[in-house]
Design a protein around this motif. Structure first.
Motif, short mmCIF file in Angstrom:
data_model
loop_
_atom_site.label_atom_id
_atom_site.label_comp_id
_atom_site.label_asym_id
_atom_site.label_seq_id
_atom_site.Cartn_x
_atom_site.Cartn_y
_atom_site.Cartn_z
N GLU A 209 8.95 7.26 0.79
CA GLU A 209 8.08 6.32 0.09
C GLU A 209 6.81 6.95 -0.44
N ARG A 210 6.30 8.00 0.25
CA ARG A 210 4.96 8.45 -0.07
C ARG A 210 4.91 9.80 -0.76
N THR A 211 6.01 10.55 -0.78
CA THR A 211 5.92 11.88 -1.36
C THR A 211 6.63 11.91 -2.71
N LYS A 212 6.33 12.96 -3.45
CA LYS A 212 6.91 13.11 -4.76
C LYS A 212 8.43 13.34 -4.65
N ILE A 213 8.80 14.15 -3.66
CA ILE A 213 10.24 14.45 -3.54
C ILE A 213 11.00 13.18 -3.14
N GLY A 214 10.34 12.33 -2.33
CA GLY A 214 10.98 11.06 -1.96
C GLY A 214 11.21 10.19 -3.18
N LYS A 215 10.21 10.17 -4.03
CA LYS A 215 10.33 9.38 -5.26
C LYS A 215 11.47 9.94 -6.12
N ALA A 216 11.49 11.29 -6.20
CA ALA A 216 12.54 11.93 -7.00
C ALA A 216 13.92 11.60 -6.42
N MET A 217 14.01 11.57 -5.09
CA MET A 217 15.30 11.25 -4.47
C MET A 217 15.70 9.83 -4.81
N ARG A 218 14.74 8.92 -4.73
CA ARG A 218 15.09 7.53 -5.03
C ARG A 218 15.49 7.38 -6.49
N ALA A 219 14.81 8.13 -7.36
CA ALA A 219 15.16 8.06 -8.77
C ALA A 219 16.56 8.60 -9.00
N THR A 220 16.89 9.71 -8.34
CA THR A 220 18.23 10.29 -8.51
C THR A 220 19.29 9.34 -7.98
N ALA A 221 18.97 8.67 -6.84
CA ALA A 221 19.93 7.72 -6.30
C ALA A 221 20.18 6.60 -7.29
N TRP A 240 16.89 18.69 -0.55
CA TRP A 240 16.15 17.85 0.39
C TRP A 240 17.04 16.79 1.01
N THR A 241 17.99 16.29 0.22
CA THR A 241 18.91 15.28 0.77
C THR A 241 19.67 15.86 1.96
N TRP A 242 20.15 17.10 1.80
CA TRP A 242 20.90 17.70 2.90
C TRP A 242 19.99 18.09 4.05
N LEU A 243 18.77 18.57 3.71
CA LEU A 243 17.85 18.92 4.79
C LEU A 243 17.58 17.70 5.67
N ILE A 244 17.33 16.56 5.02
CA ILE A 244 17.05 15.35 5.80
C ILE A 244 18.32 14.85 6.48
#
Lengths: 336, 397
Positions: A209-221, A240-244
Motif C-alpha cells: 500500500e505504501r511503497t512504489k513497488i507495491g503500487k507497481a505490483m498492484r498496477a501489474t496485477a 518482488w512478487t517472488w521475493l514476497i
C-alpha cells in the motif's frame, strides 16, 4: 426463487453459509459431548493455524494476481523453506532455548537467512520455467503444469537430501504447553508463530500500500500490458512478487514445521487448504486470502472435535466446494 | 520349440497382433488382422526362443504394466487432450476403480480370515462385472466432482481433483470396515487363472491341454493378453469417438469455448461428458491393476504413481493423440524402469557421496521425471506424436 438465489450468492449469503458451517460443527461437537473448554481451545488453535496458512495463502494469491498463474509448487516451496531452515539450525551452534519458547537464537537466524534465500530461489525457478512460457504467451494451464513439475522436483530434492522420514527442528526437546486461562493450554511457540505471522502480514500490507513497488505490483496485477506501457519495470515487479511470495511461503513452512513437524509431504498436504483459503477470499485478493486462511484454520481445527482429525483436510475441501457452489468468486470478489 | 514355448508365444502374440494391426493401414480389415496375427505370432515365437525365460517374463510384466498405464493415459487424453480439463487427481478414479472391482469380485472372508480381513461386501462376481462396476463408480465420482467445478476456471478443477484424490486415499487408509483399511485387501481373483492351474472346466479340453505346460507363475502371459485386449477395445472406441461429431465438439470446446457455444454446443454438458468418460476409463485401469497385483492397499495410489507419472506419459507421448498417449505410457514406463537399473549401477558412487544416499536412489528417478515434465512443457508441448489437425476425413475407420 430468483430472489432467493441472488440473496444466497451475495456476500451476505456466503457469510451466512460459513456461519452455518461453524454452527453445524459446534452442534455436532456438543452432541458428541465435547466440552466448551475444549471447543474454545480448538478455536484458538484454529486461529494459530490460520496465521501459518495465511503466510502461504498470501503468496499464492499474489503470484496469481501478478503473474496470472495457479502456482501448484507453492506448497512444496513451504517444504523447501522448512528444510533449509533445518540446515541453518543444524549448522549453527546450539544456544539455550529462549524461554518460554522451545527454540534458541538459531531459529531466528534461520528465518532471517531462509526467507530471502527461498524468495530468490523461487525467482530463479520462475526465470527458468515460467519466463519462457510468458514470452510465448502460453495458456495459463501450461504454467500450472510446469508448476506441478517443479512441485514434484522440489519434493524429490527434499527426499534425496533429507530422506522420507519426518523430523523436528529440535529432536527430543520438550515443548510444554502453558495454561492460558480457564484450562485452555497453548504452547508458547504457537504465540510466537501467530505473532510473527501478523508482523509479516502487516509488513506485506505496508509494502503493497505504501511503497512504489507495491503500487507497481498492484498496477501489474490490474493490467500488466498497461502497466508496462506506463513504464513500470515488470521484471522488477516479478522479482518482488517472488521475493514476497516465496519468502512468506518459506516462513510459513518453517513455522508449520516448528509447530507440528517437518515432512517431505507437508507442503503438498497444505496445498489444498491454501487454495481453499485463497478461493474463499477471492483469487488474487491478498486481504481475502488472509481472511480465508483464518476461516479455514478455525474450521479445520474445530472439526477435529467430532470427526477423525485425519479428515480435517476433507473439511477444508468441503468448505471450498460450498464456496464454489454458493459464490465461486469468493468473499471479496466482485460479480462478473 | 517345446509346448511351453508355444503356449507363451500364443499368448504374447495377442498384444503384438493388436499393435501391428493398428499400425498397418490397408483394407480389407480381415486380411490386415490375419496378417498381423501371423506376424505377431512370428515375433512372439522368435522372442520366446531367443530370450532366456527370466528376461522374457520381465519383458512380459513390463508390457503388462505399461498397458495398464496406457489405459490411464488414454483416459486422461479424453479429459486433457481432447477437452483441456486439468485433472491432477487421476489417482482418485484409479483407486476407486481398483477397490470397487476388488470388492465386487472377492468373496466375503469366512472363518479365521474374517477377523483379519474386514470389508463392506464381497460379491464374488466374475472379473468383467468387477471391471464394469469399477468404471461405473469412477464415473459417478467424476460427476460429483465435476458438478461444482467444471463450469468455473480450469484451476478450480485442478485443485478440486487434488483434493478428491487425497480424500479417496485417506478414506481407504482409515476406514477398516470398507476395504480392510491400512491393511492390504488380499485375494483379488485373477481372470482365467485356471489356465495356468488345473485347467478351466468350461473350456474345451484341447485348449486346456495346449496351455497345460504353463505354471502358476506364468500367469502374466495370460493377463497381458487380457489387458492388451481391453486397451485395444478402449482405443478403438475412442478413435471412433474422436472422429465423430462428439469428438469434434470436444475439440471445439477446448479451442474456442465461446464460438463452440455460439454454434449451439452445450459447452458445460460436453465438458462433463468428457470428464466422466475419462474417469470411467481410469476406473477400468484401476480394476485391471487390482486383478494384476492381487492385493491392494491405499499406498498404491499416491500422487506419484497414480497421477504424476500418467501426466508425464500423456505430455511426452502427445496430448490429443491416443497413439501418443499409449506410446508415452510405454516410453515413460521404460524410462522409469530403466532408471532403476541406472540407480542400481551407480549405487557404489552414491554410497561414496553419502552412506544414506543409495537408499534414496529412487528419488533421483523422481527428480529426473519432474525435470522431464518441465522440459516437455517448455520445449515440446505437443509431445512425440502431435495431435492430428484433421481427424474426420474418411481414411481408416
Amino acid at each position: 426463487m430468483e430472489r432467493f438465489r441472488r440473496a444466497a450468492s451475495g456476500r451476505t449469503g456466503m457469510v451466512v453459509a460459513l456461519a452455518f458451517v461453524l454452527l453445524v460443527i459446534v452442534v455436532a461437537a456438543v452432541l458428541k459431548g465435547v466440552g466448551a473448554t475444549q471447543l474454545l481451545s480448538l478455536f484458538i488453535r484454529g486461529v494459530l493455524l490460520g496465521g501459518t496458512l495465511a503466510l502461504g495463502a498470501i503468496g499464492v494469491t499474489l503470484v496469481f494476481s501478478v503473474l496470472k498463474m495457479a502456482n501448484f509448487a507453492h506448497g512444496d516451496t513451504m517444504t523447501l523453506g522448512a528444510y533449509l531452515g533445518l540446515v541453518v539450525v543444524t549448522l549453527l551452534p546450539k544456544g539455550a532455548p529462549l524461554a518460554p519458547f522451545s527454540f534458541g537464537y538459531e531459529f531466528i537466524v534461520a528465518l532471517l537467512v531462509v526467507i530471502p534465500a527461498v524468495g530468490l530461489i523461487t525467482f530463479g525457478l520462475d526465470q527458468l520455467a515460467f519466463r519462457p512460457l510468458r514470452a510465448r504467451r502460453s495458456p495459463a494451464i501450461m504454467f500450472a503444469m510446469a508448476a506441478l513439475g517443479l512441485a514434484f522436483g522440489i519434493r524429490s530434492l527434499v527426499y534425496i537430501f533429507w530422506g522420507a522420514d519426518f523430523t523436528f527442528f529440535y529432536t527430543g526437546r520438550a515443548r510444554p504447553a502453558v495454561e492460558l486461562f480457564a484450562g485452555i493450554r497453548v504452547r508458547p511457540d504457537q504465540f510466537f508463530i501467530l505473532g510473527l505471522a501478523i508482523v509479516l502480514i502487516v509488513g506485506v500490507y505496508l509494502l503493497l500500500e505504501r511503497t512504489k513497488i507495491g503500487k507497481a505490483m498492484r498496477a501489474t496485477a490490474d493490467n500488466s500490458d498497461l502497466a508496462r506501457l506506463s513504464g513500470i519495470d515488470t521484471k522488477r515487479v516479478i522479482l518482488w512478487t517472488w521475493l514476497i511470495g516465496g519468502g512468506l511461503a518459506a516462513a510459513g513452512g518453517m513455522l508449520y514445521g516448528l509447530d507440528v513437524q517437518l515432512r517431505p509431504e507437508m507442503g503438498w498436504w497444505l496445498l489444498l487448504p491454501l487454495f481453499a483459503s485463497v478461493i474463499l477470499g477471492s483469487l488474487g485478493n491478498a486481504y481475502g486470502a488472509l481472511a480465508g486462511a483464518f476461516v479455514i484454520g478455525i474450521v479445520w481445527q474445530m472439526s477435529g472435535a467430532f470427526i477423525n482429525p485425519v479428515y480435517s483436510q476433507g473439511i477444508a475441501f468441503l468448505v471450498m466446494i460450498i464456496v464454489l457452489l454458493v459464490r465461486p468468486e469468493g468473499l471479496f470478489g466482485g460479480k462478473k | 520349440m517345446t509346448a511351453l514355448h508355444l503356449a507363451k508365444s500364443a499368448l504374447l502374440a495377442v498384444p503384438l497382433w493388436l499393435l501391428i494391426s493398428s499400425l498397418l493401414r490397408f483394407k480389407p480389415s480381415w486380411l490386415r488382422h490375419l496378417a498381423s496375427l501371423a506376424a505377431g505370432f512370428g515375433v512372439a515365437a522368435l522372442a520366446t526362443l531367443a530370450m532366456p525365460p527370466g528376461i522374457l517374463s520381465y519383458v512380459t510384466t513390463f508390457i503388462l504394466v505399461a498397458c495398464i498405464y496406457a489405459v490411464l493415459s488414454v483416459g486422461l487424453n479424453v479429459q486433457w487432450g481432447y477437452t483441456g480439463l486439468f485433472n491432477i487427481g487421476i489417482a482418485a478414479f484409479y483407486a476407486i476403480g481398483a477397490f470397487t472391482s476388488a470388492l465386487v469380485t472377492t468373496k466375503m472372508p469366512t472363518g479365521i480370515n474374517a477377523s483379519f480381513t474386514k470389508q463392506l461386501f464381497g460379491l464374488g462376481l466374475p472379473f468383467w462385472v468387477g471391471v464394469l462396476a469399477a468404471g461405473l463408480v469412477a464415473g459417478v465420482l467424476a460427476w460429483l466432482v465435476g458438478k461444482p467445478t467444471l463450469k468455473l476456471r480450469d484451476d478450480y478443477l485442478a485443485i478440486a481433483t487434488i483434493g478428491i484424490a487425497e480424500l479417496v486415499r485417506l478414506f481407504f487408509q482409515n476406514e477398516r470396515w470398507l476395504a480392510n483399511g491400512p491393511q492390504p485387501l488380499r485375494g483379488i481373483p485373477q481372470p482365467l487363472s485356471c489356465l495356468v492351474g488345473d485347467g478351466c472346466s468350461w473350456l474345451p479340453g484341447f485348449v486346456n491341454s495346449f496351455f497345460a505346460p504353463l505354471a502358476p507363475r506364468d500367469y502374466p502371459y495370460v493377463y497381458v493378453a487380457i489387458v492388451a485386449l481391453v486397451l485395444y477395445l478402449i482405443y478403438r472406441v475412442l478413435e471412433r469417438a474422436i472422429r465423430s461429431p462428439w469428438g469434434r465438439a470436444l475439440r471445439a470446446v477446448r479451442e474456442e469455448e465461446a464460438s463452440a457455444a455460439m454454434n449451439g454446443k452445450d459447452v458445460a454438458a460436453f465438458r462433463m461428458q468428457a470428464f466422466v468418460v475419462g474417469a470411467v476409463i481410469m476406473g477400468l485401469g484401476g480394476a485391471l491393476y487390482a486383478h494384476y497385483v492381487v492385493s491392494i492397499d491405499y499406498s498404491h495410489f499416491d500422487p506419484l504413481y497414480g497421477t504424476f507419472l500418467v501426466w508425464v506419459m500423456l505430455m511426452l507421448g502427445g496430448s490429443g493423440n491416443n497413439r501418443g498417449a499409449i506410446l508415452g505410457a510405454f516410453v515413460v514406463w521404460a524410462i522409469w524402469s530403466g532408471t532403476s537399473f541406472v540407480v542400481d549401477a551407480i549405487r557404489p558412487t552414491l554410497a561414496a557421496i553419502s552412506p544414506s544416499l543409495p537408499a534414496r536412489g529412487p528419488y533421483l528417478r523422481l527428480l529426473f521425471i519432474s525435470v522431464l515434465l518441465v522440459f516437455i512443457v517448455l520445449y515440446r508441448p505437443k509431445g512425440i506424436v502431435p495431435e492430428e489437425k484433421v481427424v474426420s476425413l474418411d481414411r481408416d475407420t
